[in-house]
Design a protein around this motif. Structure first.
Motif, PDB file in Angstrom:
ATOM      1  N   LEU A 147       2.806   4.237   9.074  1.00  0.00           N
ATOM      2  CA  LEU A 147       3.907   4.446  10.012  1.00  0.00           C
ATOM      3  C   LEU A 147       4.474   3.100  10.434  1.00  0.00           C
ATOM      4  O   LEU A 147       5.691   2.889  10.466  1.00  0.00           O
ATOM      5  N   PHE A 148       3.582   2.161  10.714  1.00  0.00           N
ATOM      6  CA  PHE A 148       4.005   0.821  11.118  1.00  0.00           C
ATOM      7  C   PHE A 148       4.791   0.135   9.991  1.00  0.00           C
ATOM      8  O   PHE A 148       5.872  -0.413  10.210  1.00  0.00           O
ATOM      9  N   LEU A 149       4.244   0.199   8.772  1.00  0.00           N
ATOM     10  CA  LEU A 149       4.897  -0.460   7.634  1.00  0.00           C
ATOM     11  C   LEU A 149       6.278   0.140   7.356  1.00  0.00           C
ATOM     12  O   LEU A 149       7.206  -0.558   6.977  1.00  0.00           O
ATOM     13  N   THR A 158       7.444   3.444  -1.882  1.00  0.00           N
ATOM     14  CA  THR A 158       6.596   3.127  -3.030  1.00  0.00           C
ATOM     15  C   THR A 158       5.557   2.055  -2.668  1.00  0.00           C
ATOM     16  O   THR A 158       4.371   2.179  -2.996  1.00  0.00           O
ATOM     17  N   ARG A 159       6.001   1.016  -1.968  1.00  0.00           N
ATOM     18  CA  ARG A 159       5.078  -0.052  -1.571  1.00  0.00           C
ATOM     19  C   ARG A 159       4.032   0.460  -0.586  1.00  0.00           C
ATOM     20  O   ARG A 159       2.853   0.132  -0.691  1.00  0.00           O
ATOM     21  N   ILE A 160       4.496   1.272   0.372  1.00  0.00           N
ATOM     22  CA  ILE A 160       3.563   1.822   1.362  1.00  0.00           C
ATOM     23  C   ILE A 160       2.508   2.686   0.675  1.00  0.00           C
ATOM     24  O   ILE A 160       1.315   2.595   0.973  1.00  0.00           O
ATOM     25  N   GLY A 165      -2.778   3.658  -0.686  1.00  0.00           N
ATOM     26  CA  GLY A 165      -3.673   4.156  -1.727  1.00  0.00           C
ATOM     27  C   GLY A 165      -4.833   3.205  -1.966  1.00  0.00           C
ATOM     28  O   GLY A 165      -5.984   3.627  -2.100  1.00  0.00           O
ATOM     29  N   ILE A 166      -4.536   1.900  -1.983  1.00  0.00           N
ATOM     30  CA  ILE A 166      -5.593   0.913  -2.242  1.00  0.00           C
ATOM     31  C   ILE A 166      -6.575   0.835  -1.070  1.00  0.00           C
ATOM     32  O   ILE A 166      -7.796   0.851  -1.271  1.00  0.00           O
TER      33      ILE A 166
ATOM     34  N   ARG B 115      -2.303  10.383   1.004  1.00  0.00           N
ATOM     35  CA  ARG B 115      -1.895  11.547   1.811  1.00  0.00           C
ATOM     36  C   ARG B 115      -1.400  11.175   3.205  1.00  0.00           C
ATOM     37  O   ARG B 115      -0.313  11.630   3.602  1.00  0.00           O
ATOM     38  N   PRO B 116      -2.140  10.342   3.968  1.00  0.00           N
ATOM     39  CA  PRO B 116      -1.612   9.982   5.290  1.00  0.00           C
ATOM     40  C   PRO B 116      -0.279   9.224   5.192  1.00  0.00           C
ATOM     41  O   PRO B 116       0.557   9.342   6.092  1.00  0.00           O
ATOM     42  N   ALA B 117      -0.072   8.489   4.095  1.00  0.00           N
ATOM     43  CA  ALA B 117       1.187   7.747   3.935  1.00  0.00           C
ATOM     44  C   ALA B 117       2.356   8.711   3.745  1.00  0.00           C
ATOM     45  O   ALA B 117       3.455   8.492   4.259  1.00  0.00           O
TER      46      ALA B 117
END
Lengths: 176, 176
Positions: A147-149, A158-160, A165-166, B115-117
């Motif tokens: 959310l912050f990003l 895509t970056r988020i 994911g990582i 998922r949270p993203a």
């Protein structure tokens, strides 16, 4: 009813009632493929939404191809994908054929009246995705980082997704 | 203009529309209007307006209506096919991999992070909508009412979409 007919029926409906596009269609697809037919679990459904965000094509199409393949192989994915665009094709084709001059004012009025409906659909889709994806403290943390990003740092989705994911991967492998 | 040109233009647009939605409209404008002069901007806007009225992914509907304008039934079918192929092929490949490897811890971990993203992206979209749109009392109340029905009673969204559309169409039709 065989699985191919079932796929055709469900994805024809998704095409026919898929108003609003984008996130607005999530509630409809989720209801039909998770709640009613149970072709995907809650979590698998979010995974398909995530995949759809970083691959070509809109969610309705991506979901049709993915679920079609999962339930009926290559033939299933062809049937589901075809069915999902059948209604829009016929409607747009007929309109292109018959309608030559369309009143801009009426169209704007129609779209503005449509917006409470599409917002409600987005709201309901967001509610179910939020409820399903946030299950433990780590996922709450990832939710707020993303959310912050997105909001403050204005990163692209895509970056988020990649970063989240990582981090998720690391947390998952070490602590779960 | 040849139908094969139409095919390759829409194939290209199909590849470039990640995530789908309205972001690809400038792409259509660039390819169809600016670079090739297949139609003028005014005609393009008319075609876009028509495409927006109907259910279905906007990129798909736009491809069908532009295809019809430029090549009648053959144009519509070829454009529809071309715009769907990239989405179909990429999701099919991903589905084959995902369904084979989803049990692996490394795949599960990554999706655990995604998922949270996705949830955060949807929450942000909801914020944006609230900020951008002009609300009036009627619009806000109908939004609230529809959202509550969808979220609390978990009914099939189709049962909300059909009556809403009937009301909206009648209203627009009989207004002035």
């Amino acid at each position: 009813m065989g699985i191919l007919q079932e796929l055709a029926k469900v994805f024809f409906k998704i095409g026919l009632f898929g108003f609003g596009g984008g996130y607005a269609i999530i509630a409809l697809i989720r209801h039909l493929v998770v709640e009613e037919t149970k072709w995907l679990t809650n979590l698998q459904f979010i995974d398909v939404v995530a995949i759809s965000q970083v691959t070509p094509g809109p969610l309705a199409l991506n979901a049709a191809t993915f679920i079609g393949y999962k339930m009926g192989g290559i033939l299933g994915s062809l049937v589901a994908t075809f069915s999902s665009v059948l209604a829009p094709f016929i409607l747009v084709y007929l309109a292109s054929y018959f309608v030559h001059n369309i009143g801009k004012e009426k169209v704007d009025l129609y779209l503005s009246f449509l917006s409470p409906l599409t917002f409600a659909l987005i709201m309901s889709g967001t509610y179910s995705i939020l409820k399903d994806s946030i299950s433990d403290p780590f996922s709450i943390l990832l939710f707020f980082i993303s959310l912050f990003l997105g909001y403050k740092a204005k990163w692209s989705l895509t970056r988020i997704l990649l970063v989240s994911g990582i981090i998720g991967e690391i947390l998952y492998l070490f602590f779960k | 203009m040849k139908l094969t040109d139409l095919f390759f233009i829409f194939l290209k647009i199909g590849w470039l529309t990640l995530g789908g939605g309205y972001v690809m409209i400038p792409l259509f404008l660039e390819e169809i209007v600016k670079r090739r002069n297949y139609m003028d901007e005014e005609e393009f806007i008319k075609t876009l307006t028509l495409a927006q009225l109907f259910p279905g992914p906007i990129a798909f509907n736009l491809a069908v209506s532009v295809g019809y304008k430029l090549g009648k039934i053959k144009g519509a079918i070829i454009s529809a096919l071309a715009v769907v192929i990239p989405s179909f092929v990429s999701i099919l490949v991903i589905a084959i991999f995902f369904l084979n490897f989803q049990k692996l811890k490394i795949v599960q971990g990554f999706f655990y992070g995604l998922r949270p993203a996705i949830a955060s992206a949807m929450v942000l979209a909801v914020f944006e909508i609230f900020k951008k749109r002009k609300w009036n009392t009627l619009r806000f109340l109908s939004f609230l009412f529809l959202s509550l029905i969808l979220i609390v009673f978990k009914i099939n969204p189709i049962y909300i979409i059909i009556p809403s559309l009937i009301v909206i169409i009648l209203w627009v039709y009989f207004k002035n």
